[in-house]
Design a protein around this motif. Structure first.
Motif, PDB file in Angstrom:
ATOM      1  N   ILE A 109      38.895  49.872  42.070  1.00 28.86           N
ATOM      2  CA  ILE A 109      39.384  49.051  40.971  1.00 28.86           C
ATOM      3  C   ILE A 109      40.729  48.506  41.435  1.00 28.86           C
ATOM      4  CG2 ILE A 109      40.115  48.990  38.560  1.00 28.86           C
ATOM      5  CD1 ILE A 109      37.114  49.599  38.944  1.00 28.86           C
ATOM      6  N   ASP A 110      40.845  47.178  41.442  1.00 25.68           N
ATOM      7  CA  ASP A 110      42.109  46.550  41.829  1.00 25.68           C
ATOM      8  C   ASP A 110      42.958  46.382  40.575  1.00 25.68           C
ATOM      9  OD1 ASP A 110      43.860  45.504  43.753  1.00 25.68           O
ATOM     10  OD2 ASP A 110      43.278  43.448  43.250  1.00 25.68           O
ATOM     11  N   ARG A 111      44.165  46.889  40.661  1.00 29.27           N
ATOM     12  CA  ARG A 111      45.104  46.850  39.542  1.00 29.27           C
ATOM     13  C   ARG A 111      46.422  46.261  40.018  1.00 29.27           C
ATOM     14  NH1 ARG A 111      44.746  50.661  35.510  1.00 29.27           N
ATOM     15  NH2 ARG A 111      46.956  51.086  35.788  1.00 29.27           N
ATOM     16  N   PRO A 112      47.241  45.784  39.102  1.00 30.56           N
ATOM     17  CA  PRO A 112      48.545  45.245  39.504  1.00 30.56           C
ATOM     18  C   PRO A 112      49.408  46.253  40.268  1.00 30.56           C
ATOM     19  CG  PRO A 112      48.061  44.618  37.247  1.00 30.56           C
ATOM     20  CD  PRO A 112      46.985  45.594  37.678  1.00 30.56           C
ATOM     21  N   ASP A 113      49.241  47.546  39.966  1.00 33.34           N
ATOM     22  CA  ASP A 113      50.029  48.571  40.649  1.00 33.34           C
ATOM     23  C   ASP A 113      49.340  49.109  41.900  1.00 33.34           C
ATOM     24  OD1 ASP A 113      48.038  49.828  39.147  1.00 33.34           O
ATOM     25  OD2 ASP A 113      49.300  51.521  38.565  1.00 33.34           O
ATOM     26  N   GLY A 114      48.227  48.497  42.313  1.00 30.88           N
ATOM     27  CA  GLY A 114      47.539  48.884  43.541  1.00 30.88           C
ATOM     28  C   GLY A 114      46.103  49.287  43.292  1.00 30.88           C
ATOM     29  N   PRO A 115      45.328  49.406  44.369  1.00 28.07           N
ATOM     30  CA  PRO A 115      43.913  49.750  44.238  1.00 28.07           C
ATOM     31  C   PRO A 115      43.707  51.237  43.943  1.00 28.07           C
ATOM     32  CG  PRO A 115      44.495  49.604  46.543  1.00 28.07           C
ATOM     33  CD  PRO A 115      45.723  49.190  45.768  1.00 28.07           C
ATOM     34  N   VAL A 116      42.633  51.527  43.208  1.00 28.46           N
ATOM     35  CA  VAL A 116      42.251  52.904  42.903  1.00 28.46           C
ATOM     36  C   VAL A 116      40.823  53.099  43.410  1.00 28.46           C
ATOM     37  CG1 VAL A 116      41.808  54.580  41.053  1.00 28.46           C
ATOM     38  CG2 VAL A 116      43.715  52.950  40.843  1.00 28.46           C
ATOM     39  N   ALA A 117      40.638  54.024  44.346  1.00 24.52           N
ATOM     40  CA  ALA A 117      39.294  54.302  44.863  1.00 24.52           C
ATOM     41  C   ALA A 117      38.464  54.982  43.781  1.00 24.52           C
ATOM     42  CB  ALA A 117      39.366  55.185  46.100  1.00 24.52           C
ATOM     43  N   VAL A 118      37.231  54.516  43.613  1.00 23.39           N
ATOM     44  CA  VAL A 118      36.322  55.061  42.616  1.00 23.39           C
ATOM     45  C   VAL A 118      35.221  55.868  43.294  1.00 23.39           C
ATOM     46  CG1 VAL A 118      34.634  54.438  40.833  1.00 23.39           C
ATOM     47  CG2 VAL A 118      36.777  53.173  41.024  1.00 23.39           C
ATOM     48  N   GLU A 119      34.777  55.382  44.463  1.00 25.52           N
ATOM     49  CA  GLU A 119      33.626  55.999  45.116  1.00 25.52           C
ATOM     50  C   GLU A 119      33.615  55.630  46.594  1.00 25.52           C
ATOM     51  OE1 GLU A 119      29.944  56.069  42.729  1.00 25.52           O
ATOM     52  OE2 GLU A 119      29.160  54.771  44.300  1.00 25.52           O
ATOM     53  N   VAL A 120      33.193  56.571  47.418  1.00 21.58           N
ATOM     54  CA  VAL A 120      33.030  56.334  48.857  1.00 21.58           C
ATOM     55  C   VAL A 120      31.550  56.475  49.179  1.00 21.58           C
ATOM     56  CG1 VAL A 120      33.642  57.105  51.176  1.00 21.58           C
ATOM     57  CG2 VAL A 120      35.351  57.212  49.339  1.00 21.58           C
ATOM     58  N   ASN A 121      30.981  55.418  49.756  1.00 20.34           N
ATOM     59  CA  ASN A 121      29.563  55.405  50.103  1.00 20.34           C
ATOM     60  C   ASN A 121      29.416  55.338  51.619  1.00 20.34           C
ATOM     61  OD1 ASN A 121      28.344  55.150  47.357  1.00 20.34           O
ATOM     62  ND2 ASN A 121      29.665  53.349  47.332  1.00 20.34           N
ATOM     63  N   PRO A 122      29.077  56.459  52.263  1.00 17.73           N
ATOM     64  CA  PRO A 122      28.943  56.491  53.721  1.00 17.73           C
ATOM     65  C   PRO A 122      27.577  55.972  54.172  1.00 17.73           C
ATOM     66  CG  PRO A 122      28.575  58.667  52.846  1.00 17.73           C
ATOM     67  CD  PRO A 122      28.900  57.777  51.668  1.00 17.73           C
ATOM     68  N   ARG A 123      27.289  54.740  53.759  1.00 17.65           N
ATOM     69  CA  ARG A 123      25.980  54.135  54.036  1.00 17.65           C
ATOM     70  C   ARG A 123      26.102  52.631  53.818  1.00 17.65           C
ATOM     71  NH1 ARG A 123      24.888  52.646  49.006  1.00 17.65           N
ATOM     72  NH2 ARG A 123      25.333  54.020  47.266  1.00 17.65           N
ATOM     73  N   LEU A 124      25.065  51.911  54.226  1.00 17.84           N
ATOM     74  CA  LEU A 124      25.025  50.488  53.946  1.00 17.84           C
ATOM     75  C   LEU A 124      25.009  50.276  52.436  1.00 17.84           C
ATOM     76  CD1 LEU A 124      22.472  49.151  56.580  1.00 17.84           C
ATOM     77  CD2 LEU A 124      24.957  49.292  56.734  1.00 17.84           C
ATOM     78  N   SER A 125      25.643  49.188  52.027  1.00 17.90           N
ATOM     79  CA  SER A 125      25.734  48.866  50.609  1.00 17.90           C
ATOM     80  C   SER A 125      25.332  47.411  50.412  1.00 17.90           C
ATOM     81  CB  SER A 125      27.174  49.085  50.139  1.00 17.90           C
ATOM     82  OG  SER A 125      28.030  48.189  50.835  1.00 17.90           O
ATOM     83  N   VAL A 126      25.324  46.968  49.174  1.00 17.08           N
ATOM     84  CA  VAL A 126      24.955  45.580  48.880  1.00 17.08           C
ATOM     85  C   VAL A 126      25.861  44.610  49.635  1.00 17.08           C
ATOM     86  CG1 VAL A 126      24.786  43.848  47.053  1.00 17.08           C
ATOM     87  CG2 VAL A 126      23.991  46.173  46.632  1.00 17.08           C
ATOM     88  N   GLY A 127      27.142  44.924  49.736  1.00 20.44           N
ATOM     89  CA  GLY A 127      28.085  44.047  50.431  1.00 20.44           C
ATOM     90  C   GLY A 127      27.744  43.810  51.887  1.00 20.44           C
ATOM     91  N   TYR A 128      27.053  44.744  52.505  1.00 12.55           N
ATOM     92  CA  TYR A 128      26.686  44.594  53.915  1.00 12.55           C
ATOM     93  C   TYR A 128      25.823  43.352  54.138  1.00 12.55           C
ATOM     94  CZ  TYR A 128      24.703  45.391  58.490  1.00 12.55           C
ATOM     95  OH  TYR A 128      24.320  45.228  59.795  1.00 12.55           O
ATOM     96  N   SER A 129      24.976  43.035  53.172  1.00 11.34           N
ATOM     97  CA  SER A 129      24.016  41.942  53.356  1.00 11.34           C
ATOM     98  C   SER A 129      24.682  40.588  53.569  1.00 11.34           C
ATOM     99  CB  SER A 129      23.058  41.873  52.162  1.00 11.34           C
ATOM    100  OG  SER A 129      23.772  41.556  50.982  1.00 11.34           O
ATOM    101  N   GLY A 130      25.907  40.406  53.119  1.00 12.07           N
ATOM    102  CA  GLY A 130      26.583  39.124  53.307  1.00 12.07           C
ATOM    103  C   GLY A 130      27.630  39.110  54.402  1.00 12.07           C
ATOM    104  N   LEU A 131      27.822  40.224  55.079  1.00 11.64           N
ATOM    105  CA  LEU A 131      28.893  40.297  56.088  1.00 11.64           C
ATOM    106  C   LEU A 131      28.683  39.362  57.267  1.00 11.64           C
ATOM    107  CD1 LEU A 131      29.913  44.056  56.303  1.00 11.64           C
ATOM    108  CD2 LEU A 131      31.346  42.123  55.623  1.00 11.64           C
ATOM    109  N   SER A 132      27.479  39.276  57.785  1.00 10.17           N
ATOM    110  CA  SER A 132      27.236  38.409  58.950  1.00 10.17           C
ATOM    111  C   SER A 132      27.646  36.974  58.662  1.00 10.17           C
ATOM    112  CB  SER A 132      25.760  38.434  59.352  1.00 10.17           C
ATOM    113  OG  SER A 132      25.415  39.690  59.867  1.00 10.17           O
TER     114      SER A 132
END
Length: 161
Positions: A109-132
């Motif tokens: 979650i991006d906030r004015p006071d900095g990012p807050v990690a919510v979850e770590v996924n040690p695997r391919l994710s939806v975002g991977y599909s658009g990286l290339s």
């Protein structure tokens, strides 16, 4: 509340009274505080020395309604202007999780006071599909290189990627 093995906001609920809440199905559930801000994610490579190569700073399309969240995709690279603010978080995640290696997606979650990690996924994710498309090169070979060379910087085309 969310399942410990969920994905894409599936079965992710906003709960006022955790003690009175009844899960929709059996399983292990995670209780997290609700953090206001913009739903985003990191796409990164982590090597065996906890070195990080941040590949993508992404915006997640998440809607909130009827006491739950729904996921509608990722805009890969849409948050690249936040790269310098998010790099310390990427390094901190890798350092905090010994043995983390390969492609890793971090929901935040991006906030004015900095990012807050919510979850770590040690695997391919939806975002991977658009990286290339965003990077202009296929990261698959670099992921495999992590398990041969051990370095997240192997074959790096651009020092800013």
């Amino acid at each position: 509340m969310k399942p410990d093995d969920g994905a894409g906001c599936l079965d992710t609920f906003i709960v006022d009274d955790v003690a009175a809440w009844m899960p929709p199905h059996a399983g292990r559930w995670i209780v997290q505080p609700l953090v206001d801000g913009e739903a985003c994610s990191l796409s990164m490579l982590v090597d065996d020395a906890a070195g990080v190569r941040l590949l993508g700073c992404n915006r997640q399309k998440v809607e909130r309604g009827n006491g739950k969240f729904s996921f509608h995709g990722v805009e890969v690279g849409a948050m690249d202007h936040r790269r310098s603010a998010w790099e310390p978080l990427a390094r901190a995640v890798a350092a905090a999780m010994p043995g983390l290696r390969g492609y890793v997606a971090v929901d935040l979650i991006d906030r004015p006071d900095g990012p807050v990690a919510v979850e770590v996924n040690p695997r391919l994710s939806v975002g991977y599909s658009g990286l290339s498309r965003v990077l202009g090169w296929n990261p698959a070979g670099h992921i495999l290189d992590l398990f041969h060379t051990g370095s997240a910087d192997t074959g790096r085309e651009d020092a800013n990627v």
